[in-house]
Design a protein around this motif. Structure first.
Motif: not given
Length: 339
Positions: A6, A21, A37
């Protein structure tokens, strides 16, 4: 390797910064998922070092102040005298440590001109035992070395005509590459006449050579740190890149560390080329010379990846991630290497 990464992913040939990701399945990039993220990691393709001589890893920083001819001209240049003086075990161990350094700094493959004939090729293969990096080994001096290796690496058209060895490589369906234009322009035309897979250095091309590159699109590997150390000048990277694919190499370990971070930074600050172009020189273009499918982050490609800590003291607050990767990232910023 199977798993997920990530962070900010530098996707495609243009290194588009995508927050998300990356899914890896069986060593392949299975999916790139664009999501928010919390990770500050930067995920990019692993490097390809397009020109090395790791055989002289026993002679780091020897010969300060010597000319290029005094340093590397066979058979009596300092490099060759030191290679003869070192035992096979010393050379293998030194090469193994250079390979380990390249792996730790995110290099997935390297293209090496290996001295010492068949024995030299066998020695570098011993040094690579158990390592994950992909070598492309260019034997030197003899056709037997070429057959034992992945191709033939010629010293330069000023040293020999190389016609027979070029034909032997062609018959064996193996690449032939050659140093040229390092000291002056006088060996460039005969080198290009050999129809090589790529040319190394091209510090001193004239207009007719650039025009021929434009027409024939022969790839070029530049090694600007090495050229500066040996006081032969620096390659016209912008002019070369306008005409053909240009890749980056670190050249002799005797002269420079095999760090693509250092080579990228130097090239970027030396030449009028974008950070994206320099990163392509260190990844995509080198991968093409190595005949590898990696060098770019895309679904379906091999997961040969480098992960940097975007929140390191060195990289935090970067306003342009690609520029930061190219011009300031280094070994201390590496958090993971997938090879």
């Amino acid at each position: 390797m199977t798993g997920t990464l990530e962070g900010t992913i530098l996707v495609g040939d243009e290194f588009e910064a995508v927050e998300g990701r990356l899914h890896v399945e069986n060593g392949q990039i299975a999916e790139i998922e664009e999501i928010e993220t919390d990770s500050s990691d930067i995920i990019l393709p692993a490097f390809v070092n397009a020109h090395t001589h790791i055989g002289d890893s026993t002679a780091k920083e020897a010969g300060g102040g010597l000319s290029l001819d005094e340093l590397v001209t066979p058979p009596d240049g300092l490099k060759h005298r030191l290679l003869r003086a070192a035992s096979r075990e010393e050379k293998v161990e030194a090469m193994r440590r250079s390979v380990r350094f390249m792996e730790s700094t995110g290099t997935a493959a390297f293209l090496d001109f290996r001295e010492g004939g068949v024995e030299g090729v066998e020695a570098i293969r011993d040094a690579l035992a158990g390592r994950n990096i992909d070598p492309v080994i260019f034997g030197r001096e003899t056709a037997a070395a070429m057959h034992a290796a992945d191709g033939f690496g010629a010293s330069g058209a000023r040293d020999s005509e190389f016609g027979d060895l070029r034909e032997a490589a062609r018959e064996a369906n193996k690449p032939f590459a050659i140093h040229t234009g390092e000291r002056d322009p006088h060996d460039i035309t005969p080198a290009m006449d050999l129809d090589p897979a790529f040319l190394v250095h091209m510090v001193h091309p004239r207009e007719q050579h650039l025009a021929r590159l434009d027409e024939e699109e022969t790839p070029v590997v530049v090694c600007p740190r090495s050229n500066l150390v040996t006081n032969v000048g620096v390659p016209p990277i912008r002019e070369l890149a306008d005409r053909t694919n240009v890749a980056l190499g670190t050249d002799n370990v005797m002269l420079n560390s095999p760090s693509m971070f250092r080579e990228m930074e130097f090239a970027a600050k030396l030449a009028d080329v974008s950070a994206e172009e320099v990163l392509r020189m260190a990844t995509t273009h080198g991968a093409k010379l190595a005949d590898k499918e990696y060098g770019v982050v895309e679904e379906g490609r091999p997961a040969k990846l480098l992960v940097l800590d975007g929140d390191s003291d060195n990289l935090c607050d970067a306003k342009d991630l690609v520029r930061a990767v190219v011009r300031r990232a280094g070994e201390a910023d590496v958090t993971d290497v997938l090879l």
